[in-house]
Design an enzyme around this catalytic site. Structure first.
Site, PDB file in Angstrom:
ATOM      1  N   GLY A   1      29.090   6.902 -20.959  1.00  0.00           N
ATOM      2  CA  GLY A   1      29.571   6.677 -19.540  1.00  0.00           C
ATOM      3  C   GLY A   1      28.921   7.280 -18.440  1.00  0.00           C
ATOM      4  O   GLY A   1      27.558   8.379 -18.571  1.00  0.00           O
TER       5      GLY A   1
ATOM      6  N   ARG B   1      28.874   0.900 -24.854  1.00  0.00           N
ATOM      7  CA  ARG B   1      29.301   1.531 -25.959  1.00  0.00           C
ATOM      8  C   ARG B   1      29.317   1.443 -27.095  1.00  0.00           C
ATOM      9  O   ARG B   1      29.941   2.339 -27.721  1.00  0.00           O
ATOM     10  CB  ARG B   1      30.758   2.146 -24.941  1.00  0.00           C
ATOM     11  CG  ARG B   1      31.169   2.736 -24.102  1.00  0.00           C
ATOM     12  CD  ARG B   1      32.134   3.641 -23.763  1.00  0.00           C
ATOM     13  NE  ARG B   1      32.601   4.579 -22.517  1.00  0.00           N
ATOM     14  CZ  ARG B   1      32.407   5.611 -21.325  1.00  0.00           C
ATOM     15  NH1 ARG B   1      32.358   6.027 -23.401  1.00  0.00           N
ATOM     16  NH2 ARG B   1      32.219   6.593 -21.382  1.00  0.00           N
TER      17      ARG B   1
ATOM     18  N   ASP C   1      29.606  11.933 -28.947  1.00  0.00           N
ATOM     19  CA  ASP C   1      29.250  11.013 -29.909  1.00  0.00           C
ATOM     20  C   ASP C   1      27.541   9.939 -30.429  1.00  0.00           C
ATOM     21  O   ASP C   1      27.324  10.184 -31.470  1.00  0.00           O
ATOM     22  CB  ASP C   1      30.219   9.671 -29.582  1.00  0.00           C
ATOM     23  CG  ASP C   1      31.532  10.234 -29.949  1.00  0.00           C
ATOM     24  OD1 ASP C   1      31.633  11.717 -31.004  1.00  0.00           O
ATOM     25  OD2 ASP C   1      33.023   9.825 -29.419  1.00  0.00           O
TER      26      ASP C   1
ATOM     27  N   LYS D   1      24.109  13.461 -22.071  1.00  0.00           N
ATOM     28  CA  LYS D   1      24.520  13.839 -21.402  1.00  0.00           C
ATOM     29  C   LYS D   1      26.314  13.219 -20.980  1.00  0.00           C
ATOM     30  O   LYS D   1      27.148  13.363 -21.964  1.00  0.00           O
ATOM     31  CB  LYS D   1      24.341  12.507 -21.023  1.00  0.00           C
ATOM     32  CG  LYS D   1      24.844  11.237 -19.766  1.00  0.00           C
ATOM     33  CD  LYS D   1      24.993  10.495 -20.370  1.00  0.00           C
ATOM     34  CE  LYS D   1      26.790  10.064 -21.329  1.00  0.00           C
ATOM     35  NZ  LYS D   1      27.475   9.026 -21.831  1.00  0.00           N
ATOM     36  N   THR D   2      26.741  13.552 -20.057  1.00  0.00           N
ATOM     37  CA  THR D   2      28.054  13.575 -19.669  1.00  0.00           C
ATOM     38  C   THR D   2      28.391  14.367 -18.439  1.00  0.00           C
ATOM     39  O   THR D   2      28.497  15.641 -18.613  1.00  0.00           O
ATOM     40  CB  THR D   2      29.095  14.114 -20.999  1.00  0.00           C
ATOM     41  OG1 THR D   2      30.324  13.311 -20.529  1.00  0.00           O
ATOM     42  CG2 THR D   2      29.541  15.190 -21.012  1.00  0.00           C
TER      43      THR D   2
ATOM     44  N   ASP E   1      31.850  14.989 -18.227  1.00  0.00           N
ATOM     45  CA  ASP E   1      33.233  15.996 -18.742  1.00  0.00           C
ATOM     46  C   ASP E   1      32.577  17.263 -19.279  1.00  0.00           C
ATOM     47  O   ASP E   1      33.603  17.901 -19.054  1.00  0.00           O
ATOM     48  CB  ASP E   1      33.218  15.354 -20.491  1.00  0.00           C
ATOM     49  CG  ASP E   1      34.533  13.851 -19.595  1.00  0.00           C
ATOM     50  OD1 ASP E   1      33.416  13.370 -18.896  1.00  0.00           O
ATOM     51  OD2 ASP E   1      34.138  12.935 -20.766  1.00  0.00           O
TER      52      ASP E   1
HETATM   53  P1  FBP Z   1      30.741   9.318 -21.321  1.00  0.00           P
HETATM   54  O1  FBP Z   1      31.748  10.903 -22.423  1.00  0.00           O
HETATM   55  O2  FBP Z   1      31.018   8.089 -21.997  1.00  0.00           O
HETATM   56  O3  FBP Z   1      30.493  10.368 -20.512  1.00  0.00           O
HETATM   57  O4  FBP Z   1      32.311   8.943 -20.438  1.00  0.00           O
HETATM   58  C1  FBP Z   1      32.942  10.290 -19.913  1.00  0.00           C
HETATM   59  C2  FBP Z   1      34.207   9.808 -19.036  1.00  0.00           C
HETATM   60  O5  FBP Z   1      33.399   8.935 -17.490  1.00  0.00           O
HETATM   61  C3  FBP Z   1      35.817   9.755 -19.164  1.00  0.00           C
HETATM   62  O6  FBP Z   1      35.028  10.947 -18.105  1.00  0.00           O
HETATM   63  C4  FBP Z   1      36.096   8.762 -19.279  1.00  0.00           C
HETATM   64  O7  FBP Z   1      37.311   9.190 -19.476  1.00  0.00           O
HETATM   65  C5  FBP Z   1      35.601   7.679 -19.457  1.00  0.00           C
HETATM   66  O8  FBP Z   1      34.341   8.372 -19.337  1.00  0.00           O
HETATM   67  C6  FBP Z   1      35.721   6.181 -18.763  1.00  0.00           C
HETATM   68  O9  FBP Z   1      35.678   5.529 -19.106  1.00  0.00           O
HETATM   69  P2  FBP Z   1      35.401   4.142 -18.837  1.00  0.00           P
HETATM   70  O10 FBP Z   1      33.907   4.061 -18.012  1.00  0.00           O
HETATM   71  O11 FBP Z   1      34.460   3.370 -20.139  1.00  0.00           O
HETATM   72  O12 FBP Z   1      36.362   3.636 -18.246  1.00  0.00           O
END
Ligand code: FBP
Length: 552
Positions: free
Chosen positions: A78, A142, A173, A199-200, A202
């Protein structure tokens, strides 16, 4: 690309590097490290990269000139604000080693490496993207890098481009996969180093040695701005309860940080719901009690923050989802042959254990049905599609009707719903994230120059001004433990959930009763990029509560 006035002015921002990185560095080794748990199992899986020492950079008074080096970079998962600065820091870092070094970006995530889709990142391209949000410079994806075939396919293009080091910018991951790749390339003598960057948005990739992941600071500031705006609207009209769901697939760090910044009436923390073994109905009752208590004071309005991952942390729902996953995987055809939603509902209830059937029946029909639809490629329910904010407000409405009958509630309840997630993931990075990301990338170049592999780029002392940050590298294996994934035990970086004895949660818990009843909203306003340091350079409250003192 036509730039806005802010973009033009912001392009000139020079991220503030830690002083130690402003000249030549040498890596100083600390003690050998161990994984956080399951040491023997991890050691066996990573014979070449386990137990490496932590590294810390110091000024090098007698540097030798560096040779040109070709480096590859991947954005994984993400979007998170600051990714472009990691890349520009990396670019400047390898050019500092030698001006003939080259940087290649693999396109649309790890899949670009496997499929040999790449572009060279030139100074002109890099300059277009400095201090901007988004991952659009090379795109993200992803695809999981986990098989030998993928690693070998990737190596073909790395060899073709004479790439000696690969930087993977990703979450827990992706960095786990980076460590596996580092081990594999080291084992076969491929001559390719692999370096990770945390990175994230979250905020769940952090631990004793990684203070925060990038993007969390900016994303939570954007959400807090809009939550503040909603609170001000709410406090002006005094007629709505706003249910706001906040992104964060699993951990509740985002919701907690936003609560600390905005002081809403209610913020649910999934980790607490799980620890207290609460049912969905108990969560609902708690919210309804606050609505009723405020109504008794004449306040028929308020704000509730709901973390995206909540539903999976409710033990009864977790157990229901687990059984539904198995049940529907084993009987997919039988289920699909049922003609109507009512028949499907009856079939599911008959097959579930009595406890899970009771949970299923207690959910609003639409939500219960959602749990049997929209499964991901692994056969799991896509909980993020469940509109938890609507589910909660609907159930709160029902509970309030009961309280009214019992003579315990005499107010008005009108709900508005919001979901904030994508709005914050590509914002222009705050000064904190702009500096942090640029330094992470520049520091990754220093790790490459130091010749190491299987390390994560690390900056510590982050609550101090960026010039005082401590730069170095952490072996990724140090953050790992064994966890069950898709039925198999796998080495993974331990995910950081909200700690209920941690300073950010304790701060929130000490204030929430007052915030619930009274109206104590704060209005953080938009991120400021220009102005006094106390307005522009403050890191997140989570970081400040977790690292109040200088450690080094
Ligand atoms: P990462 O863990 O890859 O950084 O992504 C986090 C996130 O933004 C979450 O908060 C959310 O649930 C998810 O990605 C949404 O995924 P997508 O971008 O595939 O809709």
């Amino acid at each position: 690309m036509k730039k806005s006035a802010l973009q033009t002015a912001r392009a000139a921002y020079r991220p503030k590097l830690p002083v130690v990185l402003t000249g030549a560095v040498k890596a100083v080794e600390g003690e050998p490290t161990q994984s956080v748990a399951d040491q023997e199992a991890i050691r066996q899986l990573f014979p070449n990269t386990y137990g490496l020492p932590e590294l810390r950079f110091e000024k090098n008074p007698s540097p030798t000139p560096g040779k040109p080096i070709n480096v590859g970079v991947i954005l994984s998962g993400g979007q998170a604000p600051g990714g472009h600065n990691v890349i520009s820091g990396l670019f400047d870092g390898i050019k500092k080693i030698n001006k003939n070094s080259r940087l290649y970006g693999f396109l649309m995530g790890p899949g670009g490496l496997v499929d040999h889709n790449y572009m060279e990142l030139t100074p002109e391209i890099i300059d277009e993207y400095r201090n901007t949000g988004g991952f659009d410079i090379i795109g993200s994806g992803r695809t999981k890098l986990e098989t030998k075939e993928q690693f070998d396919k990737g190596l073909e293009i790395l060899k073709e481009l004479d790439i000696k080091a690969l930087v993977i910018i990703g979450g827990d991951d992706s960095n786990t996969n980076a460590a596996v790749l580092a081990e594999y390339y080291k084992n076969i003598g491929a001559g390719v180093q692999v370096i990770g960057c945390p990175k994230t948005i979250d905020g769940d990739l952090k631990n004793e040695v990684i203070e925060t992941s990038f993007g969390f600071d900016t994303a939570t500031k954007v959400y807090s701005e809009v939550i503040g705006n909603i609170q001000r609207d709410c406090n002006s009209a005094k007629k709505y309860w706003h249910f706001i769901k906040l992104m964060g697939r699993s951990a509740s760090h985002i919701a907690l940080e936003c609560a600390l910044q905005t002081q809403p009436n209610i913020c649910i923390i999934s980790e607490e719901v799980e620890a207290k073994n609460m049912t969905l109905q108990e969560v609902v009752n708690d919210i309804a009690d606050v609505v009723a208590a405020r109504a008794a004071r004449g306040d028929n309005y308020g704000v509730v923050l709901v973390p995206e991952g909540l539903i999976e942390f409710i033990p009864a729902v977790k157990s229901l989802i687990a059984q539904l996953n198995d049940l529907l995987a084993a009987n997919a055809d039988e289920f699909a042959a049922l003609a109507t939603p009512a028949e499907q509902r009856a079939w599911v209830i008959a097959k579930l254990t009595p406890e899970n059937a009771a949970t299923y029946e207690s959910l609003p029909e639409g939500v219960a049905r959602q749990l049997t639809l929209d499964r991901d490629p692994h056969g799991n329910v896509q909980v993020s599609l469940i509109e938890t904010e609507k589910l909660l407000s609907e159930m709160v409405g029902k509970r309030l009707a009961e309280l009214r009958k019992e003579g315990k509630y005499n107010g008005k309840f009108s709900a508005q719903h919001h979901f904030f997630g994508y709005e914050g993931r590509c914002a222009d990075p705050s000064n904190f994230d702009a500096d942090y990301c640029y330094a992470l990338g520049y520091n990754a170049a220093c790790l490459i120059e130091a010749g190491v592999t299987g390390y994560m780029s690390s900056l510590r002392n982050l609550t101090k001004p960026s010039v005082q940050w401590v730069a170095g590298g952490i072996p990724v294996t140090m953050m790992m433990n064994m966890e069950r994934r898709h039925g198999e035990m796998k080495p993974v970086i331990q995910k950081a959930l909200v700690k209920l004895d941690g300073a950010p949660f304790l701060k929130f818990a000490s204030k929430r009763d007052k915030w619930a009843l009274e109206t104590c909203y704060t209005y953080p306003g938009p991120i400021q990029y220009f102005g006094p340091a106390e307005v522009c350079d403050q890191p997140s409250k989570t970081l400040m509560y977790e690292h109040p003192e200088k450690k080094f």
